[in-house]
Design a protein around this motif. Sequence first.
Motif, PDB file in Angstrom:
ATOM      1  N   TYR A  26      30.926  42.587  57.667  1.00  0.00           N
ATOM      2  CA  TYR A  26      31.846  41.841  56.808  1.00  0.00           C
ATOM      3  C   TYR A  26      31.372  41.916  55.365  1.00  0.00           C
ATOM      4  O   TYR A  26      30.203  42.191  55.076  1.00  0.00           O
ATOM      5  CB  TYR A  26      31.957  40.376  57.243  1.00  0.00           C
ATOM      6  CG  TYR A  26      30.814  39.507  56.775  1.00  0.00           C
ATOM      7  CD1 TYR A  26      30.932  38.723  55.628  1.00  0.00           C
ATOM      8  CD2 TYR A  26      29.612  39.483  57.462  1.00  0.00           C
ATOM      9  CE1 TYR A  26      29.881  37.943  55.196  1.00  0.00           C
ATOM     10  CE2 TYR A  26      28.558  38.703  57.040  1.00  0.00           C
ATOM     11  CZ  TYR A  26      28.696  37.939  55.901  1.00  0.00           C
ATOM     12  OH  TYR A  26      27.650  37.176  55.467  1.00  0.00           O
ATOM     13  N   VAL A  27      32.318  41.677  54.463  1.00  0.00           N
ATOM     14  CA  VAL A  27      32.040  41.553  53.036  1.00  0.00           C
ATOM     15  C   VAL A  27      32.729  40.271  52.580  1.00  0.00           C
ATOM     16  O   VAL A  27      33.931  40.107  52.790  1.00  0.00           O
ATOM     17  CB  VAL A  27      32.575  42.758  52.228  1.00  0.00           C
ATOM     18  CG1 VAL A  27      32.280  42.590  50.747  1.00  0.00           C
ATOM     19  CG2 VAL A  27      31.999  44.069  52.756  1.00  0.00           C
ATOM     20  N   ALA A  28      31.967  39.358  51.978  1.00  0.00           N
ATOM     21  CA  ALA A  28      32.528  38.114  51.419  1.00  0.00           C
ATOM     22  C   ALA A  28      32.740  38.350  49.932  1.00  0.00           C
ATOM     23  O   ALA A  28      31.804  38.720  49.218  1.00  0.00           O
ATOM     24  CB  ALA A  28      31.598  36.942  51.656  1.00  0.00           C
ATOM     25  N   ILE A  29      33.970  38.158  49.471  1.00  0.00           N
ATOM     26  CA  ILE A  29      34.330  38.416  48.078  1.00  0.00           C
ATOM     27  C   ILE A  29      34.931  37.157  47.475  1.00  0.00           C
ATOM     28  O   ILE A  29      35.772  36.503  48.095  1.00  0.00           O
ATOM     29  CB  ILE A  29      35.368  39.562  47.988  1.00  0.00           C
ATOM     30  CG1 ILE A  29      34.798  40.832  48.597  1.00  0.00           C
ATOM     31  CG2 ILE A  29      35.802  39.787  46.549  1.00  0.00           C
ATOM     32  CD1 ILE A  29      35.814  41.951  48.715  1.00  0.00           C
ATOM     33  N   GLN A  30      34.506  36.850  46.264  1.00  0.00           N
ATOM     34  CA  GLN A  30      35.119  35.751  45.517  1.00  0.00           C
ATOM     35  C   GLN A  30      35.501  36.290  44.151  1.00  0.00           C
ATOM     36  O   GLN A  30      34.639  36.690  43.373  1.00  0.00           O
ATOM     37  CB  GLN A  30      34.190  34.555  45.377  1.00  0.00           C
ATOM     38  CG  GLN A  30      34.888  33.371  44.741  1.00  0.00           C
ATOM     39  CD  GLN A  30      34.205  32.066  45.080  1.00  0.00           C
ATOM     40  OE1 GLN A  30      33.009  32.020  45.331  1.00  0.00           O
ATOM     41  NE2 GLN A  30      34.974  30.998  45.101  1.00  0.00           N
ATOM     42  N   GLY A  31      36.812  36.301  43.901  1.00  0.00           N
ATOM     43  CA  GLY A  31      37.308  36.906  42.668  1.00  0.00           C
ATOM     44  C   GLY A  31      36.982  38.385  42.650  1.00  0.00           C
ATOM     45  O   GLY A  31      37.349  39.110  43.565  1.00  0.00           O
ATOM     46  N   GLU A  32      36.251  38.821  41.643  1.00  0.00           N
ATOM     47  CA  GLU A  32      35.857  40.224  41.534  1.00  0.00           C
ATOM     48  C   GLU A  32      34.408  40.436  41.960  1.00  0.00           C
ATOM     49  O   GLU A  32      33.859  41.510  41.773  1.00  0.00           O
ATOM     50  CB  GLU A  32      36.038  40.695  40.093  1.00  0.00           C
ATOM     51  CG  GLU A  32      37.479  40.696  39.642  1.00  0.00           C
ATOM     52  CD  GLU A  32      37.642  41.188  38.216  1.00  0.00           C
ATOM     53  OE1 GLU A  32      36.646  41.565  37.576  1.00  0.00           O
ATOM     54  OE2 GLU A  32      38.781  41.204  37.746  1.00  0.00           O
ATOM     55  N   ARG A  33      33.790  39.436  42.547  1.00  0.00           N
ATOM     56  CA  ARG A  33      32.364  39.494  42.850  1.00  0.00           C
ATOM     57  C   ARG A  33      32.117  39.528  44.355  1.00  0.00           C
ATOM     58  O   ARG A  33      32.677  38.719  45.107  1.00  0.00           O
ATOM     59  CB  ARG A  33      31.690  38.269  42.247  1.00  0.00           C
ATOM     60  CG  ARG A  33      30.205  38.358  42.138  1.00  0.00           C
ATOM     61  CD  ARG A  33      29.673  37.194  41.338  1.00  0.00           C
ATOM     62  NE  ARG A  33      29.874  37.365  39.920  1.00  0.00           N
ATOM     63  CZ  ARG A  33      29.033  37.999  39.122  1.00  0.00           C
ATOM     64  NH1 ARG A  33      27.956  38.541  39.611  1.00  0.00           N
ATOM     65  NH2 ARG A  33      29.261  38.085  37.841  1.00  0.00           N
ATOM     66  N   ILE A  34      31.271  40.456  44.780  1.00  0.00           N
ATOM     67  CA  ILE A  34      30.830  40.494  46.172  1.00  0.00           C
ATOM     68  C   ILE A  34      29.720  39.464  46.317  1.00  0.00           C
ATOM     69  O   ILE A  34      28.704  39.529  45.622  1.00  0.00           O
ATOM     70  CB  ILE A  34      30.333  41.894  46.568  1.00  0.00           C
ATOM     71  CG1 ILE A  34      31.494  42.884  46.517  1.00  0.00           C
ATOM     72  CG2 ILE A  34      29.701  41.869  47.955  1.00  0.00           C
ATOM     73  CD1 ILE A  34      31.092  44.327  46.710  1.00  0.00           C
TER      74      ILE A  34
END
Length: 122
Positions: A26-34
């Motif tokens: 999985y990859v957790a992304i918030q806005g443009e940030r990993i």
Amino acid sequence: MSDELRILLADRVVDGRGGQPISRGYVAIQGERILEVGPAEAATEERFPPEIPREDFGDCTIMPGLVDGHVHLTFSAGPVPFEDIQKDSDSAQLLRAAANARAALQAGVTTLRDLGSRGHVV
């Protein structure tokens, strides 16, 4: 771009650190940030509540963008690309450059360096 947190899942995740791909990651992304990358079983509902959007890409690979350090966006794919750029208008070259940039992006190239175009087209 929204600052909404979202989770991407796939059968393979490449974290860009040189190791083996993470199987079912999985990859957790918030806005443009990993925020983080890891095995899918670590993305529990305790860490990421069910209301956080999840998108499962299944039998795909999530990986960092590719870099191509030597492109000529205005060149055609024809047998004589240098002759083509000599005769084509700036408008035609601009359209070709945009199409070539889009094709690169769709192939996973997120960073590129153009090494030659006529005038200031690129």
